[in-house]
Scaffold this motif. Structure first.
Motif, PDB file in Angstrom:
ATOM      1  N   ARG A 110      83.828   7.604 -61.338  1.00 27.74           N
ATOM      2  CA  ARG A 110      84.676   7.506 -59.930  1.00 27.74           C
ATOM      3  C   ARG A 110      85.325   8.748 -59.718  1.00 27.74           C
ATOM      4  NH1 ARG A 110      88.386   4.114 -60.565  1.00 27.74           N
ATOM      5  NH2 ARG A 110      89.187   4.441 -58.138  1.00 27.74           N
ATOM      6  N   LYS A 111      86.221   9.054 -60.897  1.00 23.22           N
ATOM      7  CA  LYS A 111      86.940  10.294 -61.117  1.00 23.22           C
ATOM      8  C   LYS A 111      86.292  11.698 -60.888  1.00 23.22           C
ATOM      9  CE  LYS A 111      91.049   8.737 -62.112  1.00 23.22           C
ATOM     10  NZ  LYS A 111      92.026   8.582 -61.029  1.00 23.22           N
ATOM     11  N   MET A 112      84.924  11.646 -61.267  1.00 24.89           N
ATOM     12  CA  MET A 112      84.210  12.802 -60.910  1.00 24.89           C
ATOM     13  C   MET A 112      83.813  12.796 -59.707  1.00 24.89           C
ATOM     14  SD  MET A 112      81.602  12.664 -64.212  1.00 24.89           S
ATOM     15  CE  MET A 112      80.616  14.047 -63.787  1.00 24.89           C
ATOM     16  N   ARG A 113      83.448  11.833 -58.948  1.00 31.47           N
ATOM     17  CA  ARG A 113      83.409  11.872 -57.404  1.00 31.47           C
ATOM     18  C   ARG A 113      84.385  12.354 -56.687  1.00 31.47           C
ATOM     19  NH1 ARG A 113      78.192   9.472 -54.816  1.00 31.47           N
ATOM     20  NH2 ARG A 113      76.930   9.010 -56.682  1.00 31.47           N
ATOM     21  N   GLU A 114      85.599  11.869 -57.161  1.00 31.66           N
ATOM     22  CA  GLU A 114      86.665  12.244 -56.445  1.00 31.66           C
ATOM     23  C   GLU A 114      86.951  13.811 -56.557  1.00 31.66           C
ATOM     24  OE1 GLU A 114      90.336  10.288 -57.807  1.00 31.66           O
ATOM     25  OE2 GLU A 114      89.146   8.383 -57.662  1.00 31.66           O
ATOM     26  N   ALA A 115      86.308  14.520 -57.636  1.00 31.51           N
ATOM     27  CA  ALA A 115      86.403  15.796 -57.858  1.00 31.51           C
ATOM     28  C   ALA A 115      85.146  16.500 -57.174  1.00 31.51           C
ATOM     29  CB  ALA A 115      86.390  16.331 -59.418  1.00 31.51           C
TER      30      ALA A 115
ATOM     31  N   ALA B 163      98.914   8.293 -46.208  1.00 36.43           N
ATOM     32  CA  ALA B 163     100.083   8.603 -46.857  1.00 36.43           C
ATOM     33  C   ALA B 163     100.046   8.786 -48.416  1.00 36.43           C
ATOM     34  CB  ALA B 163     101.383   7.443 -46.684  1.00 36.43           C
ATOM     35  N   SER B 164      99.132   7.708 -48.798  1.00 39.65           N
ATOM     36  CA  SER B 164      98.652   7.866 -50.331  1.00 39.65           C
ATOM     37  C   SER B 164      97.792   9.058 -50.601  1.00 39.65           C
ATOM     38  CB  SER B 164      97.912   6.706 -50.783  1.00 39.65           C
ATOM     39  OG  SER B 164      98.899   5.399 -50.443  1.00 39.65           O
ATOM     40  N   TYR B 165      96.775   9.285 -50.121  1.00 39.21           N
ATOM     41  CA  TYR B 165      95.953  10.529 -50.665  1.00 39.21           C
ATOM     42  C   TYR B 165      95.393  11.434 -49.667  1.00 39.21           C
ATOM     43  CZ  TYR B 165      95.641   6.527 -53.961  1.00 39.21           C
ATOM     44  OH  TYR B 165      96.050   5.458 -54.780  1.00 39.21           O
ATOM     45  N   GLY B 166      95.872  11.231 -48.138  1.00 41.15           N
ATOM     46  CA  GLY B 166      95.346  11.823 -47.136  1.00 41.15           C
ATOM     47  C   GLY B 166      94.594  11.366 -46.330  1.00 41.15           C
ATOM     48  N   GLY B 167      93.766  10.117 -46.854  1.00 41.43           N
ATOM     49  CA  GLY B 167      92.734   9.513 -45.738  1.00 41.43           C
ATOM     50  C   GLY B 167      92.005  10.099 -44.929  1.00 41.43           C
ATOM     51  N   GLY B 271      82.642  -2.237 -52.816  1.00 36.55           N
ATOM     52  CA  GLY B 271      83.442  -2.963 -53.548  1.00 36.55           C
ATOM     53  C   GLY B 271      83.513  -3.029 -55.122  1.00 36.55           C
ATOM     54  N   PRO B 272      82.456  -2.611 -55.714  1.00 36.54           N
ATOM     55  CA  PRO B 272      82.292  -2.430 -57.173  1.00 36.54           C
ATOM     56  C   PRO B 272      83.288  -1.408 -57.590  1.00 36.54           C
ATOM     57  CG  PRO B 272      80.238  -2.938 -56.347  1.00 36.54           C
ATOM     58  CD  PRO B 272      81.087  -2.416 -55.157  1.00 36.54           C
ATOM     59  N   TRP B 273      83.786  -0.441 -56.996  1.00 30.70           N
ATOM     60  CA  TRP B 273      84.722   0.286 -57.608  1.00 30.70           C
ATOM     61  C   TRP B 273      85.760   0.795 -56.468  1.00 30.70           C
ATOM     62  CZ3 TRP B 273      79.764   1.636 -56.269  1.00 30.70           C
ATOM     63  CH2 TRP B 273      79.307   2.203 -55.066  1.00 30.70           C
ATOM     64  N   THR B 274      86.082  -0.360 -55.698  1.00 26.62           N
ATOM     65  CA  THR B 274      87.475  -0.348 -54.866  1.00 26.62           C
ATOM     66  C   THR B 274      88.358  -1.276 -55.506  1.00 26.62           C
ATOM     67  OG1 THR B 274      85.885   0.340 -53.243  1.00 26.62           O
ATOM     68  CG2 THR B 274      88.201  -0.548 -52.695  1.00 26.62           C
ATOM     69  N   TYR B 275      89.546  -0.786 -55.695  1.00 32.00           N
ATOM     70  CA  TYR B 275      90.630  -1.728 -56.137  1.00 32.00           C
ATOM     71  C   TYR B 275      91.576  -2.121 -55.040  1.00 32.00           C
ATOM     72  CZ  TYR B 275      89.164  -0.635 -61.032  1.00 32.00           C
ATOM     73  OH  TYR B 275      88.340  -0.549 -61.963  1.00 32.00           O
ATOM     74  N   PRO B 302      91.021   6.991 -53.646  1.00 28.98           N
ATOM     75  CA  PRO B 302      91.784   8.230 -53.321  1.00 28.98           C
ATOM     76  C   PRO B 302      90.872   9.199 -52.962  1.00 28.98           C
ATOM     77  CG  PRO B 302      92.137   7.689 -55.812  1.00 28.98           C
ATOM     78  CD  PRO B 302      91.379   6.412 -55.136  1.00 28.98           C
ATOM     79  N   GLY B 303      89.397   8.972 -53.115  1.00 31.72           N
ATOM     80  CA  GLY B 303      88.337   9.752 -52.362  1.00 31.72           C
ATOM     81  C   GLY B 303      87.933   9.490 -51.023  1.00 31.72           C
ATOM     82  N   PHE B 304      88.689   8.146 -50.447  1.00 33.54           N
ATOM     83  CA  PHE B 304      88.477   8.024 -49.021  1.00 33.54           C
ATOM     84  C   PHE B 304      88.872   8.986 -47.999  1.00 33.54           C
ATOM     85  CE2 PHE B 304      89.711   5.471 -45.348  1.00 33.54           C
ATOM     86  CZ  PHE B 304      88.671   4.864 -44.776  1.00 33.54           C
ATOM     87  N   TRP B 305      88.243   9.504 -47.158  1.00 33.32           N
ATOM     88  CA  TRP B 305      87.059   9.234 -46.474  1.00 33.32           C
ATOM     89  C   TRP B 305      85.691  10.082 -47.116  1.00 33.32           C
ATOM     90  CZ3 TRP B 305      86.703   6.625 -41.842  1.00 33.32           C
ATOM     91  CH2 TRP B 305      85.434   6.728 -40.842  1.00 33.32           C
ATOM     92  N   ASP B 306      85.968  11.361 -47.446  1.00 29.73           N
ATOM     93  CA  ASP B 306      84.890  12.135 -47.407  1.00 29.73           C
ATOM     94  C   ASP B 306      83.946  11.629 -48.595  1.00 29.73           C
ATOM     95  OD1 ASP B 306      85.496  13.720 -45.577  1.00 29.73           O
ATOM     96  OD2 ASP B 306      86.558  15.301 -46.726  1.00 29.73           O
ATOM     97  N   GLN B 307      84.723  11.295 -49.728  1.00 33.08           N
ATOM     98  CA  GLN B 307      83.777  10.935 -51.039  1.00 33.08           C
ATOM     99  C   GLN B 307      83.249   9.502 -50.559  1.00 33.08           C
ATOM    100  OE1 GLN B 307      83.258  13.198 -53.311  1.00 33.08           O
ATOM    101  NE2 GLN B 307      84.824  14.391 -52.155  1.00 33.08           N
ATOM    102  N   LEU B 308      83.471   8.890 -49.762  1.00 32.48           N
ATOM    103  CA  LEU B 308      82.860   7.508 -49.873  1.00 32.48           C
ATOM    104  C   LEU B 308      81.975   7.406 -48.366  1.00 32.48           C
ATOM    105  CD1 LEU B 308      86.168   6.189 -51.061  1.00 32.48           C
ATOM    106  CD2 LEU B 308      84.408   4.870 -51.731  1.00 32.48           C
ATOM    107  N   ALA B 309      81.958   8.371 -47.869  1.00 30.89           N
ATOM    108  CA  ALA B 309      81.065   8.147 -46.488  1.00 30.89           C
ATOM    109  C   ALA B 309      79.997   8.852 -47.018  1.00 30.89           C
ATOM    110  CB  ALA B 309      81.510   9.138 -45.625  1.00 30.89           C
TER     111      ALA B 309
END
Lengths: 134, 322
Positions: A110-115, B163-167, B271-275, B302-309
């Motif tokens: 997950r952290k790598m994806r964020e990067a 506000a948290s991560y840019g969204g 869902g499996p990696w969303t807290y 934290p990666g939302f939007w770009d990393q999850l789309a």
């Protein structure tokens, strides 16, 4: 001084094969659920983990987080500690791989994806391969 | 019923409901449950809150859609008025305050001079390109205004994913170079409590405020989120999880399997990696996306939007088309 350095280097070279033998790095590991643990998902088979590939890319303590200079080699398989049958406890078998921590498979990916990197992340296409036929 | 009679009836209902002792205790019990405590602990929370002077809260709006405030306004248990009158003193919030223009700015200046200090809540990302000129309030950039307000606050809460991560404000191509509060105000040494979500469940905000007032700073995870509300994955608490465990995956949204509650993993569930606590907290005490048939899109990560789309399809793996 130069002679002492040469002797020290030769001594270390002599130790090298011993060290390599002691810390043989497996290329692949098949991660099996401890026998007493009930499976959470009936379709999830033992996962073949490319250990060698990860060992080249990361330092040992990235995953073997209980290892220190003093305990080197004592904490080898994850299941040595992570063997509880629950899903919530950090010491459970499930959480060894699915924790938020970067010591864990999912947390690190997950952290790598964020990067901006692309390690496998999908449950059924990443570690637990599942085709429609299954 | 004519308009006057309607107004009278509504006033009577409001007075009857009011901010009664019963409401307040109910609210404390609800917060106790949200914080993972027994409902009976609500009485202790009530005592702790009653013994304190209501803290001043300044609620700032950055680059956002006001969805987080709208979610907060739809609090039912407790009603929003209980929250802002019995628990905190909301001294500045552009969405709900009557004042506008210079009067609003004067209210902000007054609230910042509160001798007891104040908590700052920021909703929305902060544009930073060209010195932040693409986001301004009253001629002052959000970057400079938030630096001023948050810099003097006793604590900062980042409300929502923006506000948290840019969204979504920080999604490519991010023309205003918007970033989250934590990233923007890091030079000031400000580390906000992040309450991500699009929107976050209002219970998470209320619970965090109550925790701050009664027990101090809640334990945070590595992404700055309170573990009380963001400690488990959506997947681990999902009501469709038994179908995942059986390997029963819906393959189309219109299928009978999707209606029968089968797992939405293959339809793009993150869902499996969303807290987050969506499956247990529910929105408007009614439902949450997965129950309504929409996969989790990972909006509190934290990666939302770009990393999850792209959404509504299985996560993109290496080699897949964008």
């Amino acid at each position: 001084m130069h002679r002492i350095r040469c002797l020290a280097a030769a001594f270390l070279l002599l130790l090298l094969p011993t060290a390599l033998l002691a810390y043989e790095v497996p290329k692949e590991i098949i991660i099996k659920r401890p026998e007493k643990n009930q499976p959470l998902a009936v379709w999830v088979a033992p996962v073949t983990f490319p250990h060698g590939k990860h060992a080249v890319l990361n330092s040992c303590d990235s995953c073997h987080h209980e290892e220190s200079d003093r305990t080197l080699g004592q904490f080898l398989p994850c299941t040595q500690c992570h063997n509880k049958p629950t899903v919530t406890e950090t010491s459970s078998f499930y959480m060894a791989w699915h924790n938020d921590s970067t010591h864990s498979c999912l947390g690190c990916h997950r952290k790598m994806r964020e990067a901006g990197k692309m390690p496998p992340l999908s449950c059924t296409r990443g570690c637990h391969k599942k085709t429609e036929a299954q | 019923m004519n308009a006057l009679a309607q107004l009278v009836a509504r006033r009577a209902e409001a007075e009857e409901r009011g901010v009664s002792r019963r409401d307040f205790l109910k609210f404390c019990g609800m917060v106790a449950v949200a914080m993972g405590l027994e409902a009976s602990m609500g009485a202790q929370i009530a005592r702790a809150l009653e013994g304190k002077k209501k803290p001043s809260v300044i609620y700032m709006h950055g680059a956002e859609c006001t969805g987080c405030t709208e979610a907060l306004l739809r609090l039912v248990d407790p009603y929003f008025d209980v929250l802002i009158m019995e628990v905190v003193s909301l001294d500045y919030c552009e969405t709900v305050m009557a004042a506008a223009g210079h009067a609003a700015h004067a209210a902000l200046q007054k609230a910042m001079k509160n001798p007891g200090g104040y908590f700052c809540v920021i909703e929305g990302a902060i544009p930073t390109r060209d010195g932040g000129v693409y986001g301004q309030v009253g001629g002052q950039t959000m970057l400079s205004l938030f630096t001023e307000v948050a810099g003097k606050a006793k604590g900062v809460i980042a409300m929502g994913s923006c506000a948290s991560y840019g969204g979504i404000q920080a999604a490519a191509p991010n023309p205003s170079k918007a970033i989250g509060v934590g990233a923007a105000l890091k030079p000031l040494g400000i580390a906000p409590i992040n309450l991500p979500g699009c929107p976050p469940n209002p219970v998470n905000f209320v619970g965090t405020v109550v925790h701050l007032l009664t027990k101090g700073l809640p334990e945070l995870d590595t992404s700055g989120r309170p573990k009380l509300f963001y400690g488990k994955t959506v997947h681990d608490m999902c009501e469709r999880r038994p179908h995942f465990d059986k390997g029963e995956f819906a393959l189309t949204f219109s299928s009978q399997q999707a209606r029968d509650g089968w797992c939405l993993h293959k339809l793009g569930c993150r869902g499996p990696w969303t807290y987050n606590n969506c499956p247990t907290a529910l929105f408007n005490q009614t439902t949450w996306p997965v129950r309504s048939g929409a996969p989790c899109i990972g909006c509190s990560e934290p990666g939302f939007w770009d990393q999850l789309a792209p959404f509504n399809r299985d996560v993109r793996e290496k080699g897949d088309d964008a």
